[in-house]
Design a protein around this motif. Structure first.
Motif, PDB file in Angstrom:
ATOM      1  N   LEU A  84       0.822  -1.204   0.000  1.00 47.91           N
ATOM      2  CA  LEU A  84       0.000   0.000   0.000  1.00 47.91           C
ATOM      3  C   LEU A  84       0.858   1.257   0.000  1.00 47.91           C
ATOM      4  N   LEU A  85       1.913   1.258   0.798  1.00 46.38           N
ATOM      5  CA  LEU A  85       2.810   2.414   0.820  1.00 46.38           C
ATOM      6  C   LEU A  85       3.503   2.604  -0.522  1.00 46.38           C
ATOM      7  N   ALA A  86       3.918   1.503  -1.144  1.00 45.70           N
ATOM      8  CA  ALA A  86       4.554   1.596  -2.454  1.00 45.70           C
ATOM      9  C   ALA A  86       3.585   2.154  -3.490  1.00 45.70           C
ATOM     10  N   ILE A  87       2.345   1.718  -3.429  1.00 47.70           N
ATOM     11  CA  ILE A  87       1.334   2.208  -4.364  1.00 47.70           C
ATOM     12  C   ILE A  87       1.070   3.694  -4.142  1.00 47.70           C
ATOM     13  N   LEU A  88       0.911   4.084  -2.891  1.00 44.87           N
ATOM     14  CA  LEU A  88       0.700   5.502  -2.590  1.00 44.87           C
ATOM     15  C   LEU A  88       1.885   6.341  -3.063  1.00 44.87           C
ATOM     16  N   LEU A  89       3.088   5.831  -2.862  1.00 46.19           N
ATOM     17  CA  LEU A  89       4.289   6.525  -3.322  1.00 46.19           C
ATOM     18  C   LEU A  89       4.293   6.632  -4.840  1.00 46.19           C
ATOM     19  N   PHE A  90       3.962   5.528  -5.526  1.00 45.32           N
ATOM     20  CA  PHE A  90       3.929   5.516  -6.983  1.00 45.32           C
ATOM     21  C   PHE A  90       2.918   6.527  -7.517  1.00 45.32           C
ATOM     22  N   VAL A  91       1.710   6.492  -6.978  1.00 48.87           N
ATOM     23  CA  VAL A  91       0.667   7.410  -7.439  1.00 48.87           C
ATOM     24  C   VAL A  91       1.043   8.856  -7.119  1.00 48.87           C
ATOM     25  N   GLY A  92       1.547   9.096  -5.904  1.00 54.24           N
ATOM     26  CA  GLY A  92       1.944  10.449  -5.517  1.00 54.24           C
ATOM     27  C   GLY A  92       3.058  11.003  -6.388  1.00 54.24           C
ATOM     28  N   LEU A  93       4.094  10.191  -6.615  1.00 51.86           N
ATOM     29  CA  LEU A  93       5.194  10.637  -7.477  1.00 51.86           C
ATOM     30  C   LEU A  93       4.727  10.838  -8.908  1.00 51.86           C
ATOM     31  N   SER A  94       3.896   9.924  -9.386  1.00 49.37           N
ATOM     32  CA  SER A  94       3.385  10.050 -10.756  1.00 49.37           C
ATOM     33  C   SER A  94       2.607  11.348 -10.932  1.00 49.37           C
ATOM     34  N   LEU A  95       1.757  11.656  -9.956  1.00 48.98           N
ATOM     35  CA  LEU A  95       0.950  12.867 -10.083  1.00 48.98           C
ATOM     36  C   LEU A  95       1.762  14.136  -9.847  1.00 48.98           C
ATOM     37  N   SER A  96       2.886  14.025  -9.133  1.00 50.16           N
ATOM     38  CA  SER A  96       3.721  15.214  -8.965  1.00 50.16           C
ATOM     39  C   SER A  96       4.563  15.463 -10.214  1.00 50.16           C
ATOM     40  N   ILE A  97       4.925  14.390 -10.904  1.00 48.50           N
ATOM     41  CA  ILE A  97       5.716  14.525 -12.136  1.00 48.50           C
ATOM     42  C   ILE A  97       4.811  14.822 -13.323  1.00 48.50           C
ATOM     43  N   LEU A  98       3.713  14.078 -13.405  1.00 47.64           N
ATOM     44  CA  LEU A  98       2.782  14.247 -14.518  1.00 47.64           C
ATOM     45  C   LEU A  98       1.702  15.252 -14.131  1.00 47.64           C
ATOM     46  N   THR A  99       1.802  16.424 -14.663  1.00 44.47           N
ATOM     47  CA  THR A  99       0.800  17.448 -14.392  1.00 44.47           C
ATOM     48  C   THR A  99      -0.493  17.098 -15.129  1.00 44.47           C
ATOM     49  N   PRO A 100      -1.608  17.684 -14.726  1.00 41.88           N
ATOM     50  CA  PRO A 100      -2.851  17.437 -15.466  1.00 41.88           C
ATOM     51  C   PRO A 100      -2.724  17.739 -16.958  1.00 41.88           C
ATOM     52  N   GLU A 101      -1.931  18.742 -17.291  1.00 40.66           N
ATOM     53  CA  GLU A 101      -1.735  19.081 -18.704  1.00 40.66           C
ATOM     54  C   GLU A 101      -1.002  17.962 -19.438  1.00 40.66           C
ATOM     55  N   THR A 102       0.009  17.370 -18.784  1.00 39.90           N
ATOM     56  CA  THR A 102       0.762  16.277 -19.392  1.00 39.90           C
ATOM     57  C   THR A 102      -0.119  15.056 -19.563  1.00 39.90           C
ATOM     58  N   ILE A 103      -0.866  14.721 -18.526  1.00 39.61           N
ATOM     59  CA  ILE A 103      -1.777  13.576 -18.597  1.00 39.61           C
ATOM     60  C   ILE A 103      -2.785  13.794 -19.719  1.00 39.61           C
ATOM     61  N   SER A 104      -3.336  15.003 -19.792  1.00 39.70           N
ATOM     62  CA  SER A 104      -4.323  15.319 -20.817  1.00 39.70           C
ATOM     63  C   SER A 104      -3.733  15.227 -22.216  1.00 39.70           C
ATOM     64  N   SER A 105      -2.488  15.673 -22.379  1.00 39.85           N
ATOM     65  CA  SER A 105      -1.887  15.614 -23.713  1.00 39.85           C
ATOM     66  C   SER A 105      -1.523  14.191 -24.113  1.00 39.85           C
ATOM     67  N   LEU A 106      -1.112  13.365 -23.138  1.00 43.38           N
ATOM     68  CA  LEU A 106      -0.730  11.984 -23.451  1.00 43.38           C
ATOM     69  C   LEU A 106      -1.936  11.066 -23.616  1.00 43.38           C
ATOM     70  N   ILE A 107      -2.869  11.117 -22.662  1.00 48.76           N
ATOM     71  CA  ILE A 107      -4.007  10.197 -22.712  1.00 48.76           C
ATOM     72  C   ILE A 107      -5.337  10.914 -22.484  1.00 48.76           C
TER      73      ILE A 107
END
Length: 162
Positions: free
Chosen positions: A44-67
């Motif tokens: 669970l901690l690894a997943i939270l870390l993965f999601v948190g890091l992903s969302l800090s690196i991937l901005t909503p604009e990046t996510i929107s442009s990619l997918i």
């Protein structure tokens, strides 16, 4: 917030009722629950870390442009590619998908991500090949990928009607 308070309150009330009915069974159940939590905590901690890091690196604009919705078929392929190689437990997939959609990802693209994430496993391919054999493993993964694309296409066709 009020839903969480309601659920925690309901849990407390039901646990209290169980405690008064049979303390030994309740103690045993609480110990089992604690042991399961302790075993799952690293994941669970690894997943939270993965999601948190992903969302800090991937901005909503990046996510929107990619997918995002406007990424079209290319976005479906990108989401499928990511889902094919990602290894996440099934119980994390839907909250993650909700977070992606909230940050600008398209529903069709997220459906491809979910479908490949839960059905295609390139990361576990060597183990699966060793257990089930090459032919079965490759055919299963290829058919799962094909079904993910068909599923996404159906979502793409049906979504405008909703």
């Amino acid at each position: 917030m009020s839903q969480s308070i309601f659920l925690y309150g309901l849990i407390a009330i039901l646990t209290g009722l169980s405690w008064f009915k049979d303390r030994q069974k309740t103690k045993k159940a609480l110990m089992k629950a604690k042991n399961i939590l302790v075993k799952l905590a690293p994941e669970l901690l690894a997943i939270l870390l993965f999601v948190g890091l992903s969302l800090s690196i991937l901005t909503p604009e990046t996510i929107s442009s990619l997918i995002g919705e406007r990424s079209g078929v290319i976005g479906v392929f990108i989401a499928s590619f990511i889902g094919t190689f990602a290894m996440l437990p099934s119980f994390v997939v839907f909250p993650l998908a909700d977070t992606l959609v909230s940050n600008g990802a398209g529903l069709v693209q997220v459906s491809a991500f979910i479908a490949t994430l839960v059905s295609v496993g390139f990361a576990s391919l060597p183990m699966e090949r060793r257990i089930f054999g090459k032919e079965f493993t490759y055919m299963r993964n290829l058919s799962a990928m094909l079904m993910a694309f068909i599923f996404s296409f159906i979502i793409w066709v049906v979504l405008p009607w909703l």
